[in-house]
Every structure is written in structure tokens, then in C-alpha cells.
Scaffold this motif. Structure first.
Motif, mmCIF file in Angstrom:
data_model
loop_
_atom_site.group_PDB
_atom_site.id
_atom_site.type_symbol
_atom_site.label_atom_id
_atom_site.label_comp_id
_atom_site.label_asym_id
_atom_site.label_seq_id
_atom_site.Cartn_x
_atom_site.Cartn_y
_atom_site.Cartn_z
ATOM 1 N N ALA A 151 21.835 27.707 65.529
ATOM 2 C CA ALA A 151 21.410 29.108 65.480
ATOM 3 C C ALA A 151 19.935 29.233 65.134
ATOM 4 O O ALA A 151 19.200 30.009 65.766
ATOM 5 C CB ALA A 151 22.262 29.879 64.472
ATOM 6 N N VAL A 152 19.472 28.480 64.157
ATOM 7 C CA VAL A 152 18.055 28.602 63.776
ATOM 8 C C VAL A 152 17.155 27.882 64.772
ATOM 9 O O VAL A 152 16.027 28.317 65.039
ATOM 10 C CB VAL A 152 17.807 28.090 62.338
ATOM 11 N N ARG A 153 17.638 26.788 65.362
ATOM 12 C CA ARG A 153 16.817 26.065 66.348
ATOM 13 C C ARG A 153 16.569 26.927 67.580
ATOM 14 O O ARG A 153 15.466 26.930 68.144
ATOM 15 C CB ARG A 153 17.516 24.775 66.743
ATOM 16 N N ASP A 154 17.575 27.670 68.002
ATOM 17 C CA ASP A 154 17.479 28.437 69.249
ATOM 18 C C ASP A 154 16.866 29.817 69.060
ATOM 19 O O ASP A 154 16.609 30.510 70.057
ATOM 20 C CB ASP A 154 18.875 28.591 69.862
ATOM 21 N N PHE A 155 16.647 30.234 67.841
ATOM 22 C CA PHE A 155 16.052 31.546 67.606
ATOM 23 C C PHE A 155 14.593 31.535 68.079
ATOM 24 O O PHE A 155 13.858 30.573 67.822
ATOM 25 C CB PHE A 155 16.121 31.894 66.115
ATOM 26 N N PRO A 156 14.125 32.592 68.767
ATOM 27 C CA PRO A 156 12.744 32.581 69.292
ATOM 28 C C PRO A 156 11.706 32.397 68.184
ATOM 29 O O PRO A 156 11.825 32.966 67.093
ATOM 30 C CB PRO A 156 12.615 33.968 69.940
ATOM 31 N N LEU A 157 10.694 31.618 68.509
ATOM 32 C CA LEU A 157 9.611 31.384 67.552
ATOM 33 C C LEU A 157 8.707 32.610 67.466
ATOM 34 O O LEU A 157 8.552 33.357 68.444
ATOM 35 C CB LEU A 157 8.787 30.169 67.968
ATOM 36 N N PRO A 158 8.066 32.839 66.299
ATOM 37 C CA PRO A 158 7.139 33.968 66.181
ATOM 38 C C PRO A 158 5.888 33.717 67.015
ATOM 39 O O PRO A 158 5.533 32.566 67.296
ATOM 40 C CB PRO A 158 6.814 34.004 64.687
ATOM 41 N N PRO A 159 5.198 34.784 67.438
ATOM 42 C CA PRO A 159 3.985 34.591 68.252
ATOM 43 C C PRO A 159 2.874 33.952 67.435
ATOM 44 O O PRO A 159 2.823 34.072 66.212
ATOM 45 C CB PRO A 159 3.615 36.026 68.664
#
Length: 773
Positions: free
Chosen positions: A425-433
Motif C-alpha cells: 500500500a505505501v509502495r504503490d501510493f503516488p510520490l509527492p511532486p
């Protein structure tokens, strides 16, 4: 407009207006805390606000040395000062102290022959004015023979005994699997975790009032009133029933809230003078008096195969307990048991020690033991990933623990353990800009406005942390709580000695009764030791055992309420349900309100909750020592100025195993608070004690994270897989993000800099890269 017309218009408007939304109600709703308004407006009564007629003020003299022999104590000048009513030292202790929440009696109320840590109490004074009390305490003349302090825990093994019980508090040699097992690759590391202070919002304060029967009442912000009562009664030479602890407003607690070296002198002065005595500690006294997180030295060697799967873990863990034992044995058990983390490890050989030094005492602080080892084993996982060229999240996934796997202690994990799901879940969450390198966005850079270096020196890193904690006590601890639920005139009252420390127990108790009995108005009575014990407010135990006791008592009252109706209609109570304040039968024949069914009756029931027993770890560290476990995964994104070593935590994405969400708003707040506390542990919080002396014991020298330091916290997944042995199926939520977030931040700093980062908090020099690529 006429009155009739105005009335008609108002009536039409009322009829047209939408009905007001119902207030949050029962389990699963975001019921607001009952004391939220009072705390927000500043009218909530804390211990420092207490007052009594004929009040005296207390002050405590503390040792300026970490280690010294006491040659003499002269209280003559202090006793002769105008306004001084009493001066007490070790000679005035009538009983044998039962000191320490771990049940140990190794810490005296006042030092008598030897001082073992900086700030240890020597004497206490009661006077008619707080300034007089402080001056009188300073007037007590103590002659010391200063001794060399033992401040390095590694030296404690060979040093002269600092205590009659010796320097070694506990040794746990864990043996699991084949000692000859080896992996294709081996990574090693040496890690150090600093000393953190719980730094409660309000410093310790309390009031002691003598009783006509020769006993005393203590009004304290206690988190474990019955343990505090028993310790006080033993020290005062009184029967426990002649000492009463009344819990006043607790201004938040993430550790043992009250220093007993502060409580016991307070009660002793009240008994000596026959007058109420109040003591409000300064922030410096608070830092010197209460326990801290165990500083820890950890040596690790991980063996893995060519795909990154763990083969064997070897570790040595050394906890600095400070001068006294307190809860160090329990902290060591957690550290050794969880030394390999939430990963499958077929072979593990761990040596753990907790030793005495002349440093300030260590004790229960949220996530003790588990936090220290998490920082180390996650650093080792990063090293394995780097050596094999594998993504750091992927190497963790290949080793993730699951339900049915076996811990290195030999205990099978029977509770839900969705470690892989949390990681994904945390790996696939979009990264911040990424931040923009423009002056308008300088605040995005490490160091903030006017403090950042050149934008070109900033590197972004992404790291992971996966942590675990145990819930409730361990190794055979008798975890039991008692609660009473009373109903009268349509109002329910809960009596339970579970202290509200900010974890939300009083809100949960109200929700349980609302859900079970269909009564909106629920009050939770103030806590004192006239009620049966409920235990300490830590490790999620009040959600589990105290919440479970409230639920059982409420269900007993529910049966009392429904039995007459069931009998009247010839059915069992199981065929009746209570929803939104209404009682209905399965076939619709019966429909009435709870208020009508009560009909002025007073109902009450008392119940206990005791989880299944555990057992101590044996001589090889094996045993079913824990009732349950909770897990968390965090992905950290940081920006690091590699020239000056400043770190800004950009975002923390959190996925957590919660069992069941009982109060969504409250749960989110607990997770966010725990994550923010972990950021402080990772970057700023370090109570420095050179040669055993606490330096800068104040909130200027001890850097807590503020709202400006708090990163964006994204709760990306809450796994609600209910633990069938826990009441409501819920798990503790506060400790595991504290355990996990420091490791995640350190992992991200390693990713940004390529530096090993083997110490918490992270020093700026550890994040500096001398060679720019």
C-alpha cells in the motif's frame, strides 16, 4: 408583519429546513471527546490547578552529581527558616519502598548513603510559600564524596556494583534454529539510539491531603493509580486502604506520566505536617525526575540468500537502564523478541542485556524496546537491498511475516499480520511532486526560509520502515480490568479505573454503552483507587481489557433490561435488538423505546476482562510471551541538503493494521501524533547526558518537533482484519507508528545521501556528502 404572520412564516421555514444531522453515536462513529471543549477553552482542571484550605508548598532537593557518597545531611538551617513546616530525608521514611512500576523495590524515596544519578531526591521541604520551600530546600547542606560515574553501559559489566542488586538487570540469550546456518551475503552494522524524554505537555504536579484516619489522599495525574497507591502505602508504612489516589486531569501521556520520586515526598510531607501539601515541578525537575527512553547499542549481522531472503540474524542488544531497574526487564524482552522485525527468519541468535549505569533512569516510553531494534533491523534490510541491487521495498516484501508464521521466540503468530499488504500500500501510493527551485518556494527546502542552502545541493530520498509492537503486558503479566455500568433515569454511568491519558478511553467507553444499550447520555466517572484496579494506561491495554470490561458490563445490563420484555412476549433476549434507542423484536411484534422499558428502574452490573495468559521467555528466549501484535509500514520522502546536512521530511505515507476502526477521527489523530513523535526521535530529540549530567533540561535545549516540523502524513491504508481474541477485534494504534517512523526517515536519508546513517537522532554531519556527483 403581524405576530401571526411571523409565526406562520417561521413554522413554514422550520418545516422546509432539513432535519439536523444526528450526533455521532456508538462504535465506528467519530464521537468527539467529552472534555474537548474544556481543554480548548482552558477550563479543564489539571493537577497544577488544585487548591485546598491551609495549603503548604513543597520543594525537593536533588543531587547535583550523578554518582557520589553522601557523608552527611544537615537540615538545621532549612528547619529554622521562617515559614518552614517540615523537612524530610531518608531517615523519615517509615516503610520499605515498593518503588518502580515493574514491581521492583530497588529505588529509594530519598538517597541515603549513595547518589546514583543526577537529580536523585535527597530531601523535601514543606513551607507556607513556594519561594520559601525552594529556598529552604537549597539551604539543606549535603556533604558529598564525588565518585566517578559509570556512564558507558559497556563498562557496567566490569565496573564495581552500583546497586546492591548488581549492575546486570537482565540477560536474555535467544536461540532459534541452526547456529551453523549461513547465507550467500552477509551485512553488518553497529547502531546507537539516543535518550528521548517523554516531555509531557504539563510538568508533574500534585496535591496530598492528610486523612482523619492517619492516611493520606494523593491527587495526581497518575496513569496507574493503583500501582502508585501501593508504592506510596509501602513507603509510608500504611495499609493500602489508608492511601487513596485520585486521578486529576492528565495533560497527555506517552510514558509513565508521574515521577514517584515526586509523589512519595509529597505524601510524606502531608503526613508529617497534618496539612495539605502541593508540589508543582519545574520543567527542569521534570526532565531530571521521570524516566526516559532506553539509550541502546545494537550490533547486527544479517545473512541472506542471493534473492535477499533472510537466512539468519545475529544481534547483540545493550539497553542502558540508568540507575534503577524500573521497566527495563520488559523493554529488553520486547527488544530481543522483535529484534528481527516483522520478517520470517528461520535462524536467529540474539543476546540482550539491560544494565545499570549512573545515567538518568530509563523506563516505559511508548514503543520501548521495539523502537530501538526497528531502527537497526530496517537499516540492515537497506544494506541487503543495496548489496543485491534490489528495490528496498521488494526485499522487505520477500521476507514479510504473515499469520501462521513463527517468531524467533517460537511463538506462532495467530493474530492478523498483513505485513505484505501494508508494504504494498505505501509502495504503490503516488510520490509527492518535486519542489521547484525558485525563491517563492524556498520554504520547501531543508532549513526553511533564510536557513536553506543552495537548491542545487538538495537531494530527495525515499525510504521504508516496517515495525511491530506487542499489545498489553507480556511474559505472564496478569492483565485484568474491572468496570461497572449503571443506568438510572435514562442516563448511563461508567465506573472504571482506566485513566484517560489522551488515548481516548473515555470516548470509547461512551461509544460502547451507546452501542450496547441505545442510551445517548453516557458519563464516565472520575478515577480513584476506591474503584477496582484497571492497570496502567499503556500498550493499548485500556482499549482491550478496560474496553472489554465495559462491553461485558453493558451487555449484562442489556440482559437485565430486555429480560422482562422477552418474558412478557415469550421469547429469548437474543431475539430482541436495540437500535437508535428503540427495542424491537425479530418479528416486529415488539417495538418500544429504551426509556419506556427502563420505566424509572436502576440497573447496574460489574464485569471483568482478562485476556488469555502468556508465559515468560525461557533460558533460550523461547515462549508464548505476547497476547497480540500490531504492525505498520511507512514510506518516508525526505529532502536533504547534502552540504549542510539539514533534513526536511516531505511526506510520510502510512499503512497500518488496526483490527477495527472504533472512532475514525480519534484513530487518525493517534496515528498522526505517533508519526510526528517518531519524526522528533529521528531528527531532533536527544537528551544529552555527558558524564551523567543532564544538559539543558528544558524545552529550549531539548528540541521537540513543532507544527512547522510536522510533515504531510498520508494514511493510505487501514487494514481492518479483526483480531478474534480482542474485544471488538481492535488493535492498539498509538505505539507502532512511533516505532516505525524513525526507521523510515533514516532509510530515506540513506537513500538521499548514500551515507550509512547508523545513529538516532540523525546528526547533520551524518547527512553531509563531501564528494558531489
Amino acid at each position: 408583519m403581524s405576530n401571526e404572520a411571523a409565526t406562520a412564516q417561521a413554522t413554514q421555514a422550520a418545516e422546509a429546513a432539513p432535519a439536523p444531522e444526528p450526533l455521532p453515536h456508538g462504535i465506528g462513529a467519530s464521537l468527539p471527546p467529552a472534555d474537548a471543549r474544556a481543554k480548548t477553552e482552558g477550563t479543564f482542571p489539571y493537577a497544577a490547578d488544585l487548591w485546598a484550605e491551609g495549603l503548604l508548598w513543597a520543594a525537593v532537593l536533588r543531587s547535583p552529581h550523578p554518582h557520589a557518597r553522601i557523608l552527611s545531611i544537615d537540615t538545621t538551617h532549612a528547619r529554622e527558616m521562617p515559614g518552614v513546616r517540615a523537612v524530610v530525608t531518608h531517615e523519615d521514611i517509615p516503610g520499605r519502598p515498593l518503588h518502580g512500576r515493574g514491581g521492583t523495590a530497588d529505588r529509594p524515596v530519598f538517597a541515603s548513603e549513595v547518589v546514583r544519578h543526577h537529580g536523585e531526591p535527597i530531601a523535601a521541604v514543606a513551607a507556607d510559600h513556594p519561594d520559601t520551600a525552594r529556598m529552604a530546600a537549597a539551604a539543606v547542606i549535603v556533604e558529598y564524596e564525588v565518585l566517578d560515574p559509570v556512564t558507558d553501559p559497556e563498562q557496567a559489566f566490569e565496573a564495581e556494583p552500583l546497586h546492591p542488586d548488581g549492575n546486570l538487570i537482565r540477560h536474555i540469550p535467544l536461540r532459534h534454529g541452526d547456529p551453523e546456518a549461513a547465507g550467500e551475503i552477509v551485512v553488518e552494522g553497529l547502531y546507537r539510539i539516543g535518550r528521548q524524554d517523554p516531555a509531557p505537555i504539563g510538568a508533574e504536579a500534585g496535591l496530598a491531603v492528610p486523612r482523619p484516619d492517619g492516611g493520606v489522599e494523593l491527587y495526581l495525574a497518575s496513569t496507574d493509580p493503583h500501582a502508585d497507591r501501593d508504592a506510596a502505602a509501602a513507603a509510608f508504612g500504611l495499609e493500602p486502604e489508608r492511601v487513596k489516589v485520585v486521578v486529576t486531569g492528565v495533560p497527555g501521556a506517552t510514558a509513565d506520566r508521574e515521577d514517584q520520586g515526586f509523589q512519595l515526598p509529597l505524601g510524606l510531607l502531608a503526613l508529617r505536617t497534618g496539612c495539605p501539601v502541593k508540589l508543582t515541578a519545574t520543567r527542569e525537575e521534570s526532565f531530571l525526575g521521570h524516566v526516559h527512553r532506553h539509550p541502546t547499542l545494537l550490533r547486527y549481522r544479517h545473512h541472506a540468500d542471493g534473492e535477499g531472503r533472510l537466512v539468519k540474524v545475529e544481534a547483540q542488544i545493550l539497553l542502558d537502564a540508568g540507575a534503577y531497574a524500573d521497566t527495563s526487564s520488559e523493554a529488553l524482552a520486547a527488544a530481543v523478541a522483535f529484534a528481527c522485525g516483522p520478517y520470517v527468519v528461520p535462524n536467529a541468535f540474539i543476546e540482550g542485556w539491560a544494565v545499570r549505569t549512573n545515567n538518568p533512569p530509563s523506563g516505559h516510553v511508548r514503543g520501548e524496546g521495539a523502537m530501538q531494534v526497528c531502527a537497526a533491523y530496517e537499516a540492515q534490510m537497506d544494506k541487503i537491498a543495496k548489496k543485491l541491487g534490489i528495490d528496498p521495498a521488494e526485499v522487505r516484501l520477500r521476507n514479510a511475516l504473515a499469520t501462521g508464521d513463527v517468531l524467533p521466540t517460537g511463538q506462532t503468530v495467530t493474530c492478523p499480520a498483513p505485513v505484505a499488504e501494508l508494504l504494498q500500500a505505501v509502495r504503490d501510493f503516488p510520490l509527492p511532486p518535486l519542489p521547484k527551485d525558485t525563491p517563492e518556494d524556498e520554504w520547501l527546502l531543508p532549513g526553511g526560509p533564510e536557513g536553506a542552502g543552495e537548491p542545487g545541493a538538495v537531494r530527495r530520498g525515499v525510504g521504508y520502515g516496517v515495525g511491530m509492537v506487542h499489545m498489553l503486558g507480556a511474559e505472564g503479566a496478569d492483565e485484568v480490568s474491572t468496570a461497572t455500568v449503571k443506568v438510572h433515569d435514562g442516563v448511563a454511568t461508567v465506573l472504571c479505573a482506566a485513566v484517560e491519558t489522551g488515548q481516548g478511553f473515555t470516548t470509547l467507553a461512551r461509544q460502547i454503552v451507546q452501542e450496547t444499550l441505545g442510551i445517548d447520555e453516557v458519563h464516565v466517572a472520575p478515577v480513584d483507587t476506591d474503584q477496582p484496579p484497571a492497570g496502567a494506561g499503556c500498550r493499548g491495554r485500556h482499549t482491550w481489557v478496560s474496553g472489554g470490561a465495559v462491553e461485558r458490563a453493558a451487555k449484562m445490563v442489556r440482559t437485565q433490561l430486555l429480560q422482562p420484555l422477552a418474558h412478557k412476549f415469550g421469547m429469548s433476549t437474543e431475539l430482541l435488538q436495540i437500535t437508535d434507542g428503540k427495542i424491537t423484536s425479530y418479528d416486529g411484534v415488539l417495538s418500544t423505546t429504551v426509556t419506556e422499558a427502563l420505566d424509572g428502574k436502576e440497573l447496574w452490573a460489574t464485569a471483568q476482562c482478562r485476556p488469555h495468559p502468556t508465559e515468560p521467555l525461557n533460558e533460550t528466549g523461547q515462549g508464548d510471551a505476547f497476547v497480540g501484535m500490531a504492525f505498520c509500514a511507512i514510506r518516508a520522502v525526505v529532502d536533504v541538503d547534502i552540504e549542510i546536512g539539514s533534513v526536511r521530511v516531505v511526506e510520510l505515507a502510512v499503512a497500518q493494521d488496526v483490527g477495527r476502526v472504533l472512532n475514525p477521527t480519534q484513530l487518525a489523530a493517534r496515528i498522526e501524533a505517533g508519526v510526528t513523535q517518531g519524526v522528533g526521535i529521528a531528527l531532533t530529540e536527544n537528551l544529552r547526558t555527558p558524564r551523567g549530567i543532564v544538559r539543558h533540561p528544558d524545552l529550549t535545549g531539548y528540541a521537540l518537533p513543532t507544527a512547522l516540523d510536522a510533515p504531510d502524513i498520508r494514511i493510505v491504508r487501514l487494514v481492518e482484519e479483526r483480531d478474534v481474541v480482542a474485544p471488538f477485534g481492535a488493535k492498539a494504534v498509538s505505539a507502532v507508528p512511533v516505532v516505525t517512523s524513525p526507521a523510515a526517515v533514516a532509510s530515506a536519508v540513506r537513500a538521499a545521501t548514500g551515507r550509512p546513517v547508523n545513529r538516532l537522532p540523525i546528526r547533520p554531519q551524518a547527512a553531509v556528502v563531501t564528494e558531489r556527483v
